[in-house]
Design a protein around this motif. Structure first.
Motif, PDB file in Angstrom:
ATOM      1  N   LEU A 132     -65.899 -22.220  -8.403  1.00 42.50           N
ATOM      2  CA  LEU A 132     -66.230 -21.096  -9.287  1.00 42.50           C
ATOM      3  C   LEU A 132     -65.036 -20.769 -10.161  1.00 42.50           C
ATOM      4  CD1 LEU A 132     -67.366 -19.054  -6.206  1.00 42.50           C
ATOM      5  CD2 LEU A 132     -68.985 -20.009  -7.868  1.00 42.50           C
ATOM      6  N   GLU A 133     -65.291 -20.409 -11.415  1.00 43.75           N
ATOM      7  CA  GLU A 133     -64.159 -19.972 -12.245  1.00 43.75           C
ATOM      8  C   GLU A 133     -64.072 -18.457 -12.198  1.00 43.75           C
ATOM      9  OE1 GLU A 133     -64.763 -21.278 -16.276  1.00 43.75           O
ATOM     10  OE2 GLU A 133     -66.414 -19.878 -16.616  1.00 43.75           O
ATOM     11  N   VAL A 134     -62.884 -17.929 -12.462  1.00 40.97           N
ATOM     12  CA  VAL A 134     -62.680 -16.472 -12.347  1.00 40.97           C
ATOM     13  C   VAL A 134     -62.839 -15.761 -13.683  1.00 40.97           C
ATOM     14  CG1 VAL A 134     -61.220 -16.658 -10.301  1.00 40.97           C
ATOM     15  CG2 VAL A 134     -60.162 -16.672 -12.577  1.00 40.97           C
ATOM     16  N   GLY A 135     -63.006 -16.526 -14.756  1.00 40.81           N
ATOM     17  CA  GLY A 135     -63.174 -15.893 -16.059  1.00 40.81           C
ATOM     18  C   GLY A 135     -63.427 -16.953 -17.114  1.00 40.81           C
ATOM     19  N   ASP A 136     -63.674 -16.481 -18.329  1.00 41.07           N
ATOM     20  CA  ASP A 136     -63.972 -17.421 -19.405  1.00 41.07           C
ATOM     21  C   ASP A 136     -63.516 -16.833 -20.735  1.00 41.07           C
ATOM     22  OD1 ASP A 136     -64.875 -19.769 -20.457  1.00 41.07           O
ATOM     23  OD2 ASP A 136     -66.993 -19.229 -20.415  1.00 41.07           O
ATOM     24  N   TYR A 137     -63.445 -17.699 -21.745  1.00 40.09           N
ATOM     25  CA  TYR A 137     -63.067 -17.216 -23.069  1.00 40.09           C
ATOM     26  C   TYR A 137     -64.266 -16.594 -23.759  1.00 40.09           C
ATOM     27  CZ  TYR A 137     -58.743 -19.735 -22.535  1.00 40.09           C
ATOM     28  OH  TYR A 137     -57.528 -20.171 -22.074  1.00 40.09           O
ATOM     29  N   LYS A 138     -64.043 -15.408 -24.323  1.00 44.91           N
ATOM     30  CA  LYS A 138     -65.053 -14.816 -25.198  1.00 44.91           C
ATOM     31  C   LYS A 138     -64.411 -14.767 -26.562  1.00 44.91           C
ATOM     32  CE  LYS A 138     -68.406 -12.286 -22.602  1.00 44.91           C
ATOM     33  NZ  LYS A 138     -68.493 -11.157 -21.687  1.00 44.91           N
ATOM     34  N   GLY A 139     -64.841 -15.665 -27.439  1.00 45.12           N
ATOM     35  CA  GLY A 139     -64.120 -15.841 -28.681  1.00 45.12           C
ATOM     36  C   GLY A 139     -62.760 -16.415 -28.324  1.00 45.12           C
ATOM     37  N   TYR A 140     -61.677 -15.744 -28.717  1.00 40.63           N
ATOM     38  CA  TYR A 140     -60.347 -16.254 -28.390  1.00 40.63           C
ATOM     39  C   TYR A 140     -59.727 -15.561 -27.186  1.00 40.63           C
ATOM     40  CZ  TYR A 140     -60.353 -18.969 -32.662  1.00 40.63           C
ATOM     41  OH  TYR A 140     -60.667 -19.873 -33.620  1.00 40.63           O
TER      42      TYR A 140
END
Ligand SMILES: [Zn+2]
Length: 233
Positions: A132-140
């Protein structure tokens, strides 16, 4: 085609489709395996040793809640009642780990937030990794997942670890909101296999009855195979 011929073909299709769909268990609910684990309880190791920089200690309780969700019946699509037991060693049945960002760490396609990778022997799971990833990019800007988001993600991946595939129902936890990587598991092909057999049998039945012959059936089979290969890509 006269009425009698239409009725015969209709009966033929019904005769072929009904036993076929009962092979699938739940109608149209895709499963990797009906009952993937040959023992109970299923042991789970939550890796809190090798955690990425933005790991939050509040993610561990989200896993516990997700395990309880499935123990209490989950989305109602399991044909058995799973019982889990937390383990202290990484050789547990299900191994859960986090990475900072899925695309960067695992080379996954964009939009993939988690995945479950089961290892199969003799038609049963012997081990399943959940990443599982803990976060992601939203835009930059990079954004960390909140606990609610994480709980849904873990619950979905655990569903795969319990043998479920993806649902077409957007309200179902197994709807692929968080990861679109349909090609992860070759078992998906096994799940669709009975349907393909049925389609081929119908094609043979109809073409045979109408005297269309082998060529058209062959073409149809080729098209089915192409569709199957597309799914595997
Ligand atoms: Zn999924």
């Amino acid at each position: 085609m006269n009425t009698r011929q239409i009725i015969i073909i209709a009966l033929l299709i019904i005769a072929l489709v009904i036993p076929g769909s009962s092979l699938l268990g739940e109608k149209e609910y895709p499963k990797f395996l009906e009952e993937p684990w040959d023992h109970s309880p299923i042991t789970v190791y939550i890796d809190e040793q090798n955690t990425p920089p933005h790991y939050s200690p509040s993610y561990q309780p989200t896993v516990i809640r997700a395990l309880q969700y499935w123990e209490k019946g989950g989305n109602g699509k399991l044909s058995y009642n799973p019982v889990f037991e937390l383990a202290n060693t990484s050789d547990a049945d299900i191994y859960i780990m986090w990475v900072e960002n899925m695309e960067e760490v695992t080379g996954a396609e964009e939009g993939v937030a988690g995945f479950c990778r089961p290892m199969i022997a003799n038609g049963r799971y012997v081990h399943a990794d959940i990443v599982l990833e803990v976060g992601d990019y939203k835009g930059y800007s990079w954004q960390q997942y909140g606990d609610d988001n994480m709980e849904q993600l873990v619950t979905h991946e655990l569903g795969h670890a319990l043998g479920l595939g993806h649902s077409n129902d957007i309200r179902d936890i197994m709807y692929p909101t968080y990861e679109q990587r349909e090609n992860l598991n070759p078992l998906l092909v096994q799940t669709t296999y009975p349907l393909i057999v049925i389609s081929i049998l119908i094609a043979i039945g109809i073409s045979g009855y109408l005297g269309v012959g082998w060529l058209r059936y062959h073409k149809r089979r080729k098209r089915l195979e192409n569709e199957l290969l597309k799914e595997m890509k």
